[in-house]
Design a protein around this motif. Structure first.
Motif, PDB file in Angstrom:
ATOM      1  N   ILE A 161      48.106  71.480  -2.410  1.00 50.08           N
ATOM      2  CA  ILE A 161      49.508  71.154  -1.665  1.00 50.08           C
ATOM      3  C   ILE A 161      49.668  71.826  -0.387  1.00 50.08           C
ATOM      4  CG2 ILE A 161      50.585  70.396  -3.846  1.00 50.08           C
ATOM      5  CD1 ILE A 161      52.259  72.891  -3.701  1.00 50.08           C
ATOM      6  N   VAL A 220      53.603  68.506   0.665  1.00 48.65           N
ATOM      7  CA  VAL A 220      54.933  68.368   0.037  1.00 48.65           C
ATOM      8  C   VAL A 220      55.962  69.223   0.671  1.00 48.65           C
ATOM      9  CG1 VAL A 220      56.195  69.734  -1.930  1.00 48.65           C
ATOM     10  CG2 VAL A 220      53.439  68.900  -2.334  1.00 48.65           C
ATOM     11  N   GLN A 267      45.114  70.099  -7.851  1.00 45.27           N
ATOM     12  CA  GLN A 267      45.859  69.523  -6.681  1.00 45.27           C
ATOM     13  C   GLN A 267      46.138  70.520  -5.588  1.00 45.27           C
ATOM     14  OE1 GLN A 267      50.299  68.185  -6.331  1.00 45.27           O
ATOM     15  NE2 GLN A 267      49.160  66.199  -6.393  1.00 45.27           N
ATOM     16  N   ALA A 317      48.020  66.888  -1.414  1.00 47.71           N
ATOM     17  CA  ALA A 317      49.174  66.321  -1.430  1.00 47.71           C
ATOM     18  C   ALA A 317      50.196  67.223  -0.211  1.00 47.71           C
ATOM     19  CB  ALA A 317      49.971  66.237  -2.505  1.00 47.71           C
ATOM     20  N   HIS A 372      58.658  69.735  -6.595  1.00 46.20           N
ATOM     21  CA  HIS A 372      57.241  68.934  -6.729  1.00 46.20           C
ATOM     22  C   HIS A 372      56.683  68.955  -8.247  1.00 46.20           C
ATOM     23  CE1 HIS A 372      53.494  67.393  -5.480  1.00 46.20           C
ATOM     24  NE2 HIS A 372      52.889  68.344  -5.910  1.00 46.20           N
TER      25      HIS A 372
END
Length: 617
Positions: A439, A349, A437, A347, A355
């Motif tokens: 980022i 951001v 994840q 992702a 977030h």
């Protein structure tokens, strides 16, 4: 002596028990006076026999021979039957008059072949007592503490079984009575008995029974099991008398349907055998009156079972007693293979926003507490962790991590790319189930260079050439993850031939983009007419993130009016021509002066030469 029938020898037969002292009576009749009686055989240890000759009464005399019980036992050791004779001699001819008794010796015994026995309350139990060395059937067998009682005890003397001086009596104890007896104590002693001889000697034997009511149990009866672990099922056999071997295990898929009967389920049990990488069976070792058998189901096998169904049944069985009564226990296991998922796994951001990362835990049995987020730790203003709530419908739970904007800015200062991992530890092996994840952090900026600019235009009301100079402003957008569309320019409005707005192209290498605003010369003149301060401000703006954060840059324009461009141009040209003419004039004058200086020098040289010559001469 007058001999009569009564004087004849009388032979009698008698069964005698060796427990008693035996007395033989010899009755002499029709004798004129007291006569000494001889008994034979009476050899043996001292005090084994006792002879007693009675007094003469009415021409009769009674003599007795008493044999001790010890002597009877000794005699029985040599022969079961013995004959004893009483004898007198009468008259001048010494005629012998005798009488005999043949005795058969018996030593009755009672024997129960198994003095102690373990019995199961689900069976009835029968005790057999053999009475041996008895002269005749006995109908007076006693069983203690039992009595003839319907549904409890059933007694049989066994007279019909008498043969060879032996008789077998039985006591049958019902299963219901065994249950009743066990309530008071486990062990009970039963005695078979007959009374023999004149001494009323009791001939007995006993059997002590220990009563057991075996049960099988599996705790818990139902269990959630993770396929990442091996699963061990413990089947406890309680109230058993000895080591149980060969405990059987079975498996079936659970069918949660009301029309599936227990009989049908019994047909569906598949026997389990020891199988490497799948099943391991152990009977266990008895301790006291309990024993625990185990079935180990391997993790790969559980994974395979889950592909067929989520719920499975396992049963342990064992047979006890003469009736092969089966005790059984069942465990139902529900299989789970937890997974963790974060979407998206990558992702972009913006540091302007907080977030939030959602981690979906699937295929879990219940609410999960303590979900870990690495490297985040619950910290005010930095990280907020939330386990989420369990959904029994979807067997899932969504845990979340909130990273505050301020923390994102700090993270970007040290590293533009960061990873966050949610983790749970599953089962006995603490198998980690994770999802991550990655980022990439962005803090978009916009810049216009220069911040101020002078812009020239014709005065209002004059003819404006369409080819006049337009003014372009470039706005550089940096630290963005992708192309930004819809860059706004305030107060510019696209169209009408006054403003031209372009978002520009995204440069992936530099993560930047250049947007441009072109202001038509005509619009510059309009702005000059409308403003009082001869200035105009244009702002480049983008909005980023969930919060729609505005990022801006401005340029201040100072507007200048051009009254007559042609006149100014002619003046400029004239000035240039004048300056050029002056320059030529200066050059010409300078050149002339130089020539004059040269000529003056030559003249002086010549005069000097002439003067020298005159002086020489």
């Amino acid at each position: 002596i007058n001999l009569k029938i009564g004087n004849k020898a009388v032979v009698s037969t008698q069964s005698t028990g060796t427990f008693d002292t035996h007395v033989i009576t010899c009755n002499l009749k029709d004798i004129p006076g007291q006569i000494g009686v001889n008994w034979s055989p009476i050899n043996g240890p001292v005090n084994s026999y006792a002879v007693n000759n009675g007094n003469l009464v009415d021409l009769s005399e009674i003599s007795t021979l008493t044999i001790t019980s010890n002597r009877l036992k000794q005699l029985k050791g040599s022969s079961k039957t013995h004959t004893f004779t009483c004898k007198i001699t009468v008259g001048k001819s010494n005629t012998a008059i005798t009488a005999t008794q043949k005795i058969t010796l018996f030593t009755p015994t009672a024997t129960i072949t198994t003095p102690t026995v373990n019995v199961f309350s689900m069976d009835s139990h029968t005790i057999s007592c053999i009475f041996a060395d008895i002269p005749e059937p006995r109908i007076d067998v006693l069983w203690n503490p039992a009595g003839q009682k319907e549904d409890s005890y059933e007694l049989h003397d066994g007279t019909e079984s008498f043969s060879g001086n032996t008789q077998m009596s039985t006591l049958a104890i019902s299963g219901e009575q065994l249950v009743t007896l066990k309530k008071s104590t486990r062990s009970h002693t039963f005695t078979c008995k007959i009374i023999v001889g004149t001494s009323k000697t009791a001939v007995t034997d006993t059997q002590t029974i220990s009563i057991y009511t075996p049960t099988a149990s599996i705790t818990p009866a139902s269990q959630n099991v993770y396929t990442y672990d091996d699963h061990i099922i413990s089947c406890k056999l309680d109230d058993i008398p000895s080591q149980a071997t060969g405990v059987k295990w079975g498996h079936a898929i659970d069918y949660p349907r009301p029309w599936i009967s227990s009989t049908f389920m019994a047909m569906m049990w598949n026997p389990i055998m020891k199988l490497p990488t799948a099943y391991n069976l152990m009977d266990g070792t008895i301790s006291g009156s309990s024993q625990t058998a185990t079935l180990s189901v391997s993790s790969p096998r559980l994974t395979m079972l889950k592909e067929a169904a989520r719920v499975h049944l396992f049963t342990c069985t064992y047979e006890f007693g003469d009736h092969k009564t089966v005790v059984t226990a069942v465990q139902s296991i529900t299989l789970y293979s937890p997974t963790a998922t974060v979407k998206p796994d990558i992702a972009n951001v913006f540091t302007f926003d907080d977030h939030v990362i959602d981690c979906v835990l699937d295929d879990i049995p219940s609410q999960w507490g303590g979900v870990e987020w690495n490297p985040a730790v619950e910290t005010t203003g930095m990280y907020k962790l939330h386990d989420g709530y369990y959904s029994g419908t979807s067997l899932s739970q969504t845990s979340s991590l909130k990273v505050f904007s301020a923390q994102l800015s700090k993270l970007q200062d040290s590293n533009k790319e960061n990873k966050f991992t949610c983790k749970i530890l599953v089962g006995k092996r603490k198998t980690p189930v994770t999802a991550t994840q990655s980022i990439t952090l962005y803090t978009p900026k916009v810049a216009i260079t220069p911040l101020r600019a002078n812009v020239w235009t014709h005065g209002t009301g004059l003819h404006i050439s369409p080819n006049g100079p337009d003014h372009a402003i470039s706005c550089v957008v940096t630290d963005i993850p992708e192309h930004v569309t819809g860059v706004r320019w305030n107060p510019a409005v696209p169209g009408e031939g006054l403003y031209t707005l372009k978002d520009g192209f995204f440069n992936e290498r530099t993560s930047s983009q250049m947007s441009t605003l072109t202001i038509a010369n005509r619009q510059i003149a309009n702005l000059l007419e409308k403003t009082e301060k001869d200035t105009a401000t244009f702002t480049c703006e983008i909005t980023v993130g969930k919060k729609k954060t505005s990022v801006t840059a401005t340029q201040l324009l100072t507007l200048h009016e051009k009254r007559d461009t042609v006149l100014i141009a002619m003046v400029v040209i004239l000035v240039v021509l004048i300056l050029f003419a002056i320059l030529i004039l200066v050059l010409v004058v300078a050149k002339n002066r130089k020539k004059q200086k040269i000529k003056s020098g030559i003249r002086k040289l010549e005069l000097g030469t002439q003067s020298g010559y005159v002086a020489k001469n």
